[in-house]
Scaffold this active site. Structure first.
Site, PDB file in Angstrom:
ATOM      1  N   ASN A 110     -60.833 -45.842  16.754  1.00  0.00           N
ATOM      2  CA  ASN A 110     -59.369 -45.979  16.677  1.00  0.00           C
ATOM      3  C   ASN A 110     -58.643 -44.805  17.328  1.00  0.00           C
ATOM      4  OD1 ASN A 110     -60.093 -48.214  15.282  1.00  0.00           O
ATOM      5  ND2 ASN A 110     -59.315 -47.544  13.283  1.00  0.00           N
ATOM      6  N   HIS A 156     -18.934 -59.992  44.445  1.00  0.00           N
ATOM      7  CA  HIS A 156     -18.997 -61.457  44.240  1.00  0.00           C
ATOM      8  C   HIS A 156     -19.612 -62.166  45.446  1.00  0.00           C
ATOM      9  CE1 HIS A 156     -16.054 -60.616  41.018  1.00  0.00           C
ATOM     10  NE2 HIS A 156     -15.438 -59.883  41.927  1.00  0.00           N
ATOM     11  N   SER A 277     -45.097 -71.333  58.149  1.00  0.00           N
ATOM     12  CA  SER A 277     -45.189 -72.579  57.388  1.00  0.00           C
ATOM     13  C   SER A 277     -46.284 -73.439  58.007  1.00  0.00           C
ATOM     14  CB  SER A 277     -43.844 -73.302  57.448  1.00  0.00           C
ATOM     15  OG  SER A 277     -44.038 -74.696  57.281  1.00  0.00           O
ATOM     16  N   LYS A 283     -40.827 -71.503  61.354  1.00  0.00           N
ATOM     17  CA  LYS A 283     -40.588 -70.667  60.165  1.00  0.00           C
ATOM     18  C   LYS A 283     -41.226 -69.289  60.224  1.00  0.00           C
ATOM     19  CE  LYS A 283     -38.206 -72.989  57.091  1.00  0.00           C
ATOM     20  NZ  LYS A 283     -38.559 -72.920  55.701  1.00  0.00           N
ATOM     21  N   GLU A 290     -40.146 -62.345  48.355  1.00  0.00           N
ATOM     22  CA  GLU A 290     -40.104 -63.410  47.344  1.00  0.00           C
ATOM     23  C   GLU A 290     -41.144 -63.193  46.252  1.00  0.00           C
ATOM     24  OE1 GLU A 290     -38.375 -66.918  50.284  1.00  0.00           O
ATOM     25  OE2 GLU A 290     -40.486 -66.931  49.736  1.00  0.00           O
TER      26      GLU A 290
HETATM   27  N1  ARG Z   1     -61.442 -52.276  21.402  1.00  0.00           N
HETATM   28  C1  ARG Z   1     -60.558 -51.732  20.443  1.00  0.00           C
HETATM   29  C2  ARG Z   1     -59.143 -51.644  20.966  1.00  0.00           C
HETATM   30  O1  ARG Z   1     -58.954 -51.823  22.097  1.00  0.00           O
HETATM   31  C3  ARG Z   1     -60.963 -50.355  20.053  1.00  0.00           C
HETATM   32  C4  ARG Z   1     -61.976 -50.363  19.015  1.00  0.00           C
HETATM   33  C5  ARG Z   1     -61.418 -50.239  17.657  1.00  0.00           C
HETATM   34  N2  ARG Z   1     -62.146 -51.206  16.916  1.00  0.00           N
HETATM   35  C6  ARG Z   1     -62.275 -51.238  15.623  1.00  0.00           C
HETATM   36  N3  ARG Z   1     -63.023 -52.137  15.139  1.00  0.00           N
HETATM   37  N4  ARG Z   1     -61.697 -50.394  14.859  1.00  0.00           N
HETATM   38  O2  ARG Z   1     -58.218 -51.418  20.221  1.00  0.00           O
END
Ligand code: ARG
Length: 458
Positions: A110, A156, A277, A283, A290
């Site tokens: 995390n 405008h 085109s 064209k 675009e």
């Molecule tokens: N792949 C996860 C993400 O992109 C990161 C891993 C965290 N996974 C977890 N089971 N706590 O957020």
């Protein structure tokens, strides 16, 4: 396949679930950032005595080997792994043995992924900023070369007053200046290191978070571990900034498309940046402009998607957060490509100066200047406005421009008008006299160019 979290499980994971959960197909692009973070983390673990120094050294050496093998193509990322973090760790362990298993001490995926994405964004911002600066350089040379290229200014979509191409381009230069300063602000605000926040509640190991933050180029560590692992504000902010860049490019593209139309013919797009085109041989289409205009939609979509993904997530980390990457990467690639392609198109475009100037002359773009002339002769502006309105009506009936009326005709509408009016309302004078700060007059624009050069030299 070996998972980082197998111990608690007795059954096998359903293969559809495994694939649904896996992120390696898109987070593999963060391998550099992931390894960079791990190298510093491992160094810190050794330095703080959390793992033996020789293990720390072996990990750092192993990670450097993995990075160089990935860069050279000797090692290919195994996409059967769950994510880039699992891949790097298992590759490390297979190379250096048990020491590799110590890398994840005091860390969670995390805080690791939160770090990776921040490092990725920092690199991305630096690259994008460079590309926008290149576009500004193109604009600056167009500006320098077109101080007296007259063209109509519109409100405008109706011809309003004459301006110059330099002045028109400088409007876009300003937009890109703001874009770059937004990127700079985002980079600065997000530059706190989340590593050391663990899964959500920090860790019991005596980590040196200041050291890690400094080594990785952050201004310091983040303050709250729960916020650190669930904060994706920087992605939202960046997507908003990217959307604004696209909005600017899209407006610019729209103008190029209009200017390139048969009716305007203000510009000629180089063959290298147009397509034909399959059925209509005559064209030559402005496809790049675009496409840039069209791709704006998907970048806005990414911003909406990110905001929506985050809105219902309680603290701290939730797997929803994995959804931050695909949309963001797609938007990031799109914007970078658009800036580069747009710059290529702009730097090779030809401006049809004669047609622009002709266009600026008709459409009564000097009507305001006729009124200003009368004001100088002491006619109140409101009366002057009415007189010029009547003169315009006369010109419409006669099918001519204000400058084409004879002095006798003009005097019938206001006796104060003299021969000097022709000089006063010529298109050239109209532009040259507009020298207030920010106006198209070349004298005002010369000061702007000096400021742009100084800005671009930094
Ligand atoms: N792949 C996860 C993400 O992109 C990161 C891993 C965290 N996974 C977890 N089971 N706590 O957020």
């Amino acid at each position: 396949m070996s998972k980082l979290w197998g111990g608690r499980f007795t059954g096998e994971i359903d293969s559809l679930v495994y694939d649904f959960n896996a992120s390696i197909s898109f987070d593999k692009r963060m391998y550099r950032q992931d390894i960079k973070g791990s190298i510093v983390h491992a160094g810190m673990l050794g330095k703080c005595g959390i793992i033996p120094q020789e293990d720390s050294d072996a990990i750092v050496k192993g990670l450097k080997g993995i990075l160089s093998d990935l860069e050279s193509g000797k090692l290919v990322i195994d996409e059967s792994m769950e994510d880039i973090h699992s891949f790097v760790e298992s590759e490390l362990t297979s190379r250096i043995g048990d020491a590799g298993k110590k890398l994840h001490t005091g860390r969670s995926r995390n805080d690791q992924v939160a770090l990776d994405i921040k490092l990725y964004i920092r690199d991305y911002i630096d690259e994008l900023d460079k590309k926008i600066k290149e576009l500004q350089n193109t604009l600056c040379s167009i500006i320098e070369n077109n101080l007296e290229t007259f063209m109509p200014g519109f409100t405008h979509m109706q011809k309003a007053q004459p301006v110059t191409l330099a002045h028109h381009m400088s409007a876009y230069f300003e937009m890109f200046k703001r874009d770059r300063s937004r990127l700079f602000d985002i980079r600065k605000r997000m530059n706190l290191c989340p590593l050391g926040s663990g899964a959500l509640a920090g860790t019991t190991y005596p980590l040196d978070r200041d050291y890690v933050a400094k080594e990785l180029g952050f201004d310091g560590p983040t303050v709250n571990s729960m916020d650190s692992v669930s904060d994706r504000d920087h992605i939202v902010e960046l997507l908003a900034a990217l959307s604004t860049i696209m909005m600017h490019l899209s407006r610019f593209s729209e103008e190029i498309i209009i200017w390139n139309s048969n009716e305007y013919r203000f510009v000629e797009i180089s063959d290298a940046y147009s397509t034909g085109s399959s059925i209509m041989p005559q064209k030559k289409n402005p496809d790049i402009a675009e496409l840039v205009r069209g791709k704006t939609g998907r970048v806005y979509g990414a911003l909406m998607s990110m905001l929506t993904t985050l809105k219902g997530t309680p603290l701290a980390y939730n797997k929803d957060m994995q959804e931050d990457k695909e949309m963001f990467f797609d938007a990031a690639d799109t914007v970078l490509n658009c800036v580069v392609l747009f710059n290529g198109m702009l730097s090779t475009i030809t401006f049809n100066k004669k047609i622009m100037e002709e266009s600026a002359k008709n459409g009564f773009t000097n009507a305001t200047d006729v009124a200003d002339y009368l004001v100088l002769k002491n006619i109140p502006f409101r009366d002057a406005h009415r007189i010029v309105g009547e003169l315009v009506l006369l010109c419409i009936e006669k099918g001519c421009a204000l400058d084409d009326l004879s002095l006798d005709e003009l005097k019938k509408y206001s006796p104060v008008i003299e021969q000097d009016i022709y000089e006063a309302i010529s298109m050239k004078t109209c532009v040259m006299k507009r020298c207030t700060q920010g106006a198209p007059g070349p004298e005002a624009m010369k000061k702007v160019i000096l400021a742009y050069k100084d800005y671009l030299s930094k």
